[in-house]
Design a protein around this motif. Structure first.
Motif, PDB file in Angstrom:
ATOM      1  N   ALA A 291      17.635 -34.650 -36.775  1.00 41.78           N
ATOM      2  CA  ALA A 291      18.533 -34.522 -35.454  1.00 41.78           C
ATOM      3  C   ALA A 291      18.478 -35.942 -34.791  1.00 41.78           C
ATOM      4  O   ALA A 291      17.540 -36.478 -34.613  1.00 41.78           O
ATOM      5  N   ALA A 292      19.657 -36.437 -34.202  1.00 41.02           N
ATOM      6  CA  ALA A 292      19.719 -37.603 -33.535  1.00 41.02           C
ATOM      7  C   ALA A 292      20.678 -37.534 -32.142  1.00 41.02           C
ATOM      8  O   ALA A 292      21.802 -36.841 -32.562  1.00 41.02           O
ATOM      9  N   TYR A 293      20.582 -37.953 -31.122  1.00 47.77           N
ATOM     10  CA  TYR A 293      21.693 -37.537 -30.100  1.00 47.77           C
ATOM     11  C   TYR A 293      21.767 -38.993 -29.246  1.00 47.77           C
ATOM     12  O   TYR A 293      20.312 -39.421 -28.912  1.00 47.77           O
ATOM     13  N   ALA A 294      22.651 -38.949 -28.296  1.00 46.20           N
ATOM     14  CA  ALA A 294      22.579 -39.845 -27.066  1.00 46.20           C
ATOM     15  C   ALA A 294      23.185 -38.838 -25.955  1.00 46.20           C
ATOM     16  O   ALA A 294      24.271 -38.229 -26.052  1.00 46.20           O
ATOM     17  N   ALA A 295      22.707 -39.016 -24.835  1.00 46.65           N
ATOM     18  CA  ALA A 295      22.883 -37.988 -23.585  1.00 46.65           C
ATOM     19  C   ALA A 295      22.617 -38.959 -22.217  1.00 46.65           C
ATOM     20  O   ALA A 295      22.236 -39.843 -22.083  1.00 46.65           O
ATOM     21  N   VAL A 296      23.546 -38.419 -21.336  1.00 39.56           N
ATOM     22  CA  VAL A 296      23.551 -38.756 -20.017  1.00 39.56           C
ATOM     23  C   VAL A 296      23.081 -37.618 -19.110  1.00 39.56           C
ATOM     24  O   VAL A 296      23.608 -36.385 -19.461  1.00 39.56           O
ATOM     25  N   ALA A 297      22.323 -37.789 -18.261  1.00 39.83           N
ATOM     26  CA  ALA A 297      21.725 -36.516 -17.684  1.00 39.83           C
ATOM     27  C   ALA A 297      21.596 -36.953 -15.890  1.00 39.83           C
ATOM     28  O   ALA A 297      21.272 -38.281 -15.656  1.00 39.83           O
ATOM     29  N   TYR A 298      21.774 -35.873 -15.157  1.00 41.85           N
ATOM     30  CA  TYR A 298      21.410 -36.183 -13.766  1.00 41.85           C
ATOM     31  C   TYR A 298      19.938 -36.004 -13.563  1.00 41.85           C
ATOM     32  O   TYR A 298      19.229 -34.728 -14.098  1.00 41.85           O
ATOM     33  N   SER A 299      19.019 -36.738 -13.171  1.00 38.60           N
ATOM     34  CA  SER A 299      17.606 -36.706 -13.210  1.00 38.60           C
ATOM     35  C   SER A 299      16.845 -36.885 -11.622  1.00 38.60           C
ATOM     36  O   SER A 299      17.331 -37.874 -10.938  1.00 38.60           O
ATOM     37  N   THR A 300      16.066 -36.010 -11.258  1.00 35.23           N
ATOM     38  CA  THR A 300      15.324 -36.038  -9.950  1.00 35.23           C
ATOM     39  C   THR A 300      13.864 -35.830 -10.096  1.00 35.23           C
ATOM     40  O   THR A 300      13.337 -35.777 -11.534  1.00 35.23           O
ATOM     41  N   ASP A 301      13.055 -36.003  -9.236  1.00 33.79           N
ATOM     42  CA  ASP A 301      11.602 -35.366  -9.346  1.00 33.79           C
ATOM     43  C   ASP A 301      11.300 -34.204 -10.241  1.00 33.79           C
ATOM     44  O   ASP A 301      10.605 -34.426 -10.876  1.00 33.79           O
ATOM     45  N   PHE A 302      12.333 -33.154  -9.897  1.00 34.38           N
ATOM     46  CA  PHE A 302      11.732 -31.952 -10.333  1.00 34.38           C
ATOM     47  C   PHE A 302      12.792 -31.185 -11.253  1.00 34.38           C
ATOM     48  O   PHE A 302      12.786 -30.093 -11.400  1.00 34.38           O
ATOM     49  N   LEU A 303      13.970 -31.869 -11.372  1.00 38.07           N
ATOM     50  CA  LEU A 303      15.030 -31.309 -12.452  1.00 38.07           C
ATOM     51  C   LEU A 303      15.520 -32.592 -12.960  1.00 38.07           C
ATOM     52  O   LEU A 303      15.902 -33.579 -12.493  1.00 38.07           O
ATOM     53  N   GLU A 304      16.033 -32.296 -14.210  1.00 36.29           N
ATOM     54  CA  GLU A 304      16.969 -32.978 -15.199  1.00 36.29           C
ATOM     55  C   GLU A 304      17.900 -32.205 -15.986  1.00 36.29           C
ATOM     56  O   GLU A 304      17.544 -31.215 -16.724  1.00 36.29           O
ATOM     57  N   VAL A 305      19.031 -32.496 -15.838  1.00 33.20           N
ATOM     58  CA  VAL A 305      20.055 -31.661 -16.824  1.00 33.20           C
ATOM     59  C   VAL A 305      21.252 -32.674 -17.259  1.00 33.20           C
ATOM     60  O   VAL A 305      21.529 -33.456 -16.446  1.00 33.20           O
ATOM     61  N   GLY A 306      21.566 -32.329 -18.462  1.00 35.02           N
ATOM     62  CA  GLY A 306      22.572 -33.354 -19.145  1.00 35.02           C
ATOM     63  C   GLY A 306      22.980 -32.925 -20.204  1.00 35.02           C
ATOM     64  O   GLY A 306      22.756 -31.749 -20.757  1.00 35.02           O
ATOM     65  N   ILE A 307      24.027 -33.653 -20.819  1.00 32.22           N
ATOM     66  CA  ILE A 307      24.815 -33.309 -22.041  1.00 32.22           C
ATOM     67  C   ILE A 307      25.073 -34.720 -23.017  1.00 32.22           C
ATOM     68  O   ILE A 307      24.970 -35.660 -22.248  1.00 32.22           O
ATOM     69  N   GLY A 308      25.278 -34.466 -24.042  1.00 32.40           N
ATOM     70  CA  GLY A 308      25.494 -35.674 -25.037  1.00 32.40           C
ATOM     71  C   GLY A 308      26.119 -35.225 -26.092  1.00 32.40           C
ATOM     72  O   GLY A 308      26.359 -34.262 -26.691  1.00 32.40           O
ATOM     73  N   ALA A 309      26.280 -36.077 -27.132  1.00 32.30           N
ATOM     74  CA  ALA A 309      26.583 -35.806 -28.443  1.00 32.30           C
ATOM     75  C   ALA A 309      25.645 -36.512 -29.359  1.00 32.30           C
ATOM     76  O   ALA A 309      25.023 -37.376 -29.143  1.00 32.30           O
ATOM     77  N   GLY A 310      25.627 -35.687 -30.810  1.00 30.71           N
ATOM     78  CA  GLY A 310      24.556 -36.076 -31.759  1.00 30.71           C
ATOM     79  C   GLY A 310      25.296 -35.686 -33.165  1.00 30.71           C
ATOM     80  O   GLY A 310      26.269 -35.353 -33.369  1.00 30.71           O
ATOM     81  N   VAL A 311      24.079 -35.796 -34.020  1.00 29.99           N
ATOM     82  CA  VAL A 311      24.523 -35.313 -35.152  1.00 29.99           C
ATOM     83  C   VAL A 311      23.183 -34.664 -35.973  1.00 29.99           C
ATOM     84  O   VAL A 311      22.187 -35.040 -35.664  1.00 29.99           O
TER      85      VAL A 311
END
Length: 453
Positions: A291-311
């Motif tokens: 599996a491989a993907y690229a994603a963009v995430a909102y990231s802080t000291d204690f939280l990271e959440v993001g979404i991306g597309a892959g294959v």
């Protein structure tokens, strides 16, 4: 000098029974000259210098931070959204005695610059001057070197810095950390960075009574600007067979590789990952799920959440076609379906990257005009010491890879900021499938490296 001293004495007497004074006594901050409260936060002017920011709404008082250490404030006033602090200062003024009966204001620089030696005349000069003692009040130190978590300070014993002392460092990126001194010499001292803390050469520091800011489970290092690395899981397959059922010496590799970049000071992280890709050898069959993907995430000291597309990629999954009435296998006829294709990726981290955290990533596979589960993997990390953590991870995918592992993660260099190198080592089990024959399954001994330049 007499008036400020009397003013300070009166304020101390008035504030001795205040909640702020009790809190300062409990925290070992010394006497409080004045205190005010604003929106549940207490600000206390300390007799030792500086202003303490306190929270007194809990069972025990809490010191949030100290500001302007080395400066002595005798009065605090809240005006709208501002804290006004009146400082007690000792200033020298010069008066010309050209005409002794009529002293006239004069320039202090002119008065001192005309004499090589400064002679102080008093009504009853002592017969012997008292010995000079070094002053430590308001002495500002400078960080002269940072290497592998050790911080060298420009002052030592002569500046009042002792082993066990604490120094507050104001960093160039507007953060404050309090470090504990582990070694002191005459003109220099050495402090140790905690997990996730970082300072730079040129940062300034002052001696403080505040507790050290190093945290094991929830450090606040900030999100690194650049991370990249890999985690390789080689394994030997047990009881492996070829397509014809013959025994085979086989093995393989399950490999993670990633790069994550945070542009500037934004809370956005861009990442690309192979998570993971497998290679199986020794049976004459192809085993290359991944599996491989690229994603963009909102990231802080204690939280990271993001979404991306892959294959997701791998071989087709085939099984014998069955008679519709008897459900018996039809010789020579197979039904094959692919578990590969484009996917939607989700990423999540709860907790500190270098501390206690739970991380999860999963994908939804788009195939045959429908969505189905593609892959999922999780990780739990628990810090053990300032440089060592225990972690467990595992996951699997419809395309044919599965693994589970337990290992340790250690800082080889640095403490989490720029210049850090992290080593991971783990034991586990890996399984790769080509969709037609038996899966390759066996124990793995894994190793990984992460760099933060």
């Amino acid at each position: 000098m007499l008036l400020p001293t009397l003013l300070a004495s009166v304020i101390v007497a008035q504030a001795s029974t205040s909640p702020a004074s009790h809190a300062a006594e409990t925290l070992g901050l010394g006497p409080v000259l004045d205190a005010v409260v604003h929106q549940g936060v207490t600000y206390a002017a300390l007799g030792r210098g500086g202003i303490a920011v306190l929270k007194l709404d809990g069972a025990a008082p809490q010191l949030v931070r100290r500001i302007e250490e080395g400066r002595r404030f005798v009065r605090l006033v809240i005006v709208n959204q501002s804290l006004l602090a009146i400082e007690q200062r000792e200033e020298a003024h010069a008066f010309s005695l050209a005409t002794p009966e009529q002293p006239q204001p004069d320039s202090l620089a002119s008065a001192l610059g005309s004499a090589r030696d400064l002679t102080v005349v008093t009504e009853a000069p002592p017969t012997q001057a008292p010995p000079m003692t070094p002053t430590t009040t308001a002495r500002r130190l400078t960080i002269t070197a940072v290497k592998d978590g050790d911080v060298t300070l420009s002052g030592g014993d002569t500046a009042g810095v002792r082993e066990g002392s604490r120094v507050r460092v104001r960093t160039q990126d507007a953060r404050e950390v309090v470090l504990e001194v582990v070694e002191s010499r005459e003109d220099s001292a050495r402090a140790r960075l905690g997990r996730g803390e970082s300072v730079r050469v040129g940062d300034t520091a002052v001696v403080t009574d505040a507790p050290a800011t190093a945290r094991l489970f929830f450090p606040e290092p900030g999100v690194p600007h650049l991370r990249y690395g890999f985690h390789a899981r080689p394994f030997l397959a047990l009881d492996a067979t070829t397509r014809l059922g013959r025994s085979a010496r086989a093995g393989g590799l399950l490999l993670d590789a990633f790069v994550a970049w945070r542009p500037g000071e934004s809370p956005v992280v861009l990442s690309a990952q192979l998570e993971p890709v497998g290679f199986g050898l020794g049976t004459g069959l192809r085993h290359t799920p991944g599996a491989a993907y690229a994603a963009v995430a909102y990231s802080t000291d204690f939280l990271e959440v993001g979404i991306g597309a892959g294959v997701l990629f791998g071989q087709k999954s085939c099984y014998p076609e069955l008679e519709p009435d008897t459900y018996k296998e039809i010789p020579g006829k197979n039904v094959c379906e692919s578990n590969a294709g484009p996917s939607i990726q989700q990423v999540l981290r709860l907790g500190a990257l270098d501390g206690f955290h739970l991380a999860w990533s999963s994908s939804i596979l788009s195939r045959d005009n429908k969505f189905r589960f593609g892959s999922g993997r999780g990780e739990l990390q628990v810090p053990l010491t300032p440089s060592l953590s225990l972690f467990g991870a595992g996951g699997g995918a419809a395309s044919g890879w599965n693994f589970g592992e337990v290992g340790v993660r250690s800082f080889l260099k640095g403490t989490g900021g720029t210049g850090t190198t992290v080593l991971s080592a783990s034991l586990g089990i890996v399984s790769l499938s080509d969709g037609t024959g038996n899966a390759l399954t066996g124990p793995s001994v894994a190793i990984g490296i992460e760099r933060r330049p």
